[in-house]
Enzyme design. Structure first.
Site, PDB file in Angstrom:
ATOM      1  N   HIS A 136      -0.313  -1.372  -2.135  1.00 20.96           N
ATOM      2  CA  HIS A 136       0.208  -0.764  -3.562  1.00 20.96           C
ATOM      3  C   HIS A 136       0.924  -1.935  -3.763  1.00 20.96           C
ATOM      4  CE1 HIS A 136      -0.285   3.570  -3.408  1.00 20.96           C
ATOM      5  NE2 HIS A 136      -0.735   3.162  -2.220  1.00 20.96           N
ATOM      6  N   ASP A 241     -11.396   7.868  10.589  1.00 19.28           N
ATOM      7  CA  ASP A 241     -12.457   6.918  10.336  1.00 19.28           C
ATOM      8  C   ASP A 241     -12.402   5.888  11.772  1.00 19.28           C
ATOM      9  OD1 ASP A 241     -10.094   5.180  10.126  1.00 19.28           O
ATOM     10  OD2 ASP A 241     -10.719   4.447   8.513  1.00 19.28           O
ATOM     11  N   GLY A 242     -11.569   6.046  12.804  1.00 22.76           N
ATOM     12  CA  GLY A 242     -11.675   5.160  13.856  1.00 22.76           C
ATOM     13  C   GLY A 242     -10.794   3.860  13.457  1.00 22.76           C
ATOM     14  N   ASP A 267      -9.171   8.836   1.696  1.00 29.40           N
ATOM     15  CA  ASP A 267      -8.485   7.511   0.925  1.00 29.40           C
ATOM     16  C   ASP A 267      -9.684   6.850   0.570  1.00 29.40           C
ATOM     17  OD1 ASP A 267      -6.308   6.132   0.304  1.00 29.40           O
ATOM     18  OD2 ASP A 267      -6.062   5.254   2.318  1.00 29.40           O
TER      19      ASP A 267
END
Length: 377
Positions: A136, A241-242, A267
């Site tokens: 961000h 997602d690993g 995400d």
């Protein structure tokens, strides 16, 4: 027009059925039976409730921050429909006030125009913690003001989720946000346990991508992770997602939380839905895709190329959960978090005809959104 699909297997969110007909019309399920005059389709698939994603930054080459308009939202939704997502929150990460206004106007227009899948908006920031900002942009991270509160209080945005760092937003403001219909999620935060508990007491009821960009669990400092795992009421989004979370840590969270309080999120970033390994720019920083991983050139993880069908498959194959539970984490549990379980998250008479046809490897063959065929392989 009435339609009936007859699949080899149907998981309705509660039970697994064999050869159960589903008849639907005008966007809703009419009956679990064949009906006269209905057009029939037979599928050698597993049909499940559609997937619901509360954190979608982009897809199909589009980043919501860069295209805060109806066209951009529709392109993102179309990309994710290929992977079984039938409802989603376009997610705006930390940005300036003008972009926030544009995004809010775009979501309001998308809802009015009934853009497929859109149910609200997620503002991930800008009221975050600099030490836990991730990718961000620091220049836009700021204290909350009346200008942002005015956006968050709009009543034409559908379901509103705001991710904030509770050390930078008072409990009085959190209470005001909740009263205005906002679902307050805690994340991108270095808050201590007591500060997180106070935010939960003020009405916050979610945690954004558990473990990532938040104060960790320690033996004498439980941090945000400890408070999240302890809470029996708050939901936690989990990126499976690993890369973002080790499988063992994911299993610890699922085992610690009451059943139904951990939901899958993607995400997702612009490359979702694109075959090539493209890079993209995020606030002047290049983000590189290598396989199924995204990193800023400065090293940080920068969102995901994860899709919901992939998240379900990973939850089964990496975490060892039953397929039915993995599907609930992608459909029923986010529906319950968003207050939508009366119409989605389950296949039920009177509910929306949001359905996904999966093969044995959790690849999507068809996606129906409100009874309309949004994707077919």
């Amino acid at each position: 027009m009435k339609q009936t699909i007859i699949a080899d297997r149907v998981f309705d969110g509660d039970e697994l059925h064999t050869g159960l007909p589903i008849t639907f019309e005008d966007g809703h399920i009419l009956a679990f039976d064949t009906m006269q005059g209905a057009k029939e389709s037979r599928l050698s698939s597993l049909v499940t409730p559609g997937f619901i994603d509360v954190q979608v930054n982009g897809g199909g080459g589009v980043l919501f921050n860069s295209s805060p308009n109806v066209k951009g939202i529709a392109a993102i939704g179309k990309a994710h429909a290929k992977y079984g997502t039938t409802a989603f929150l376009p997610t705006l990460i930390t940005d300036d006030l003008n972009v926030m206004h544009q995004a809010a106007d775009a979501v309001a227009a998308a809802l009015e125009q009934k853009v497929a899948g859109v149910v609200g908006v997620h503002f991930e920031g800008p009221h975050l913690s600099v030490p836990k900002k991730g990718v961000h942009p620091q220049p836009f991270i700021r204290r909350i003001s009346d200008a942002e509160l005015e956006i968050f209080s709009r009543q034409d945005l559908g379901i509103k989720v705001v991710t904030l760092a509770p050390e930078n937003v008072s409990t009085e403001v959190i209470e005001a946000l909740v009263k205005s219909g906002v679902k307050v999620c805690l994340g991108h935060s270095n808050a201590d346990y007591d500060t997180v508990k106070a935010a939960l007491d003020a009405g916050a009821n979610g945690f954004t991508h558990l473990y990532n960009a938040m104060s960790a669990l320690d033996s004498r400092k439980p941090g945000m992770v400890g408070a999240a795992l302890e809470s029996t009421e708050a939901w936690c989004g989990l990126i499976v997602d690993g890369h973002h979370v080790h499988p063992a840590s994911a299993r610890v969270a699922i085992n610690a939380k009451p059943k139904g309080k951990v939901m899958l999120v993607t995400d997702a970033m612009p490359p979702v839905g694109l075959d090539e390994e493209v890079s993209f720019e995020l606030f002047g920083t290049q983000v590189l895709r290598v396989g199924d991983r995204l990193n800023a050139v400065t090293g940080e993880l920068a969102g995901c190329v994860l899709d919901m069908a992939g998240a379900v498959a990973n939850t089964v194959n990496m975490l060892g959960l039953a397929p039915e539970e993995a599907i609930r984490m992608a459909s029923l549990y986010p529906a319950e978090y968003l207050g939508l379980s009366h119409q989605m998250g389950r296949l039920q008479v009177g509910g929306r005809a949001d359905m996904v046809a999966l093969d044995d490897n959790y690849q999507v063959g068809r996606t129906y959104i409100g009874g309309e065929l949004a994707f077919t392989r």
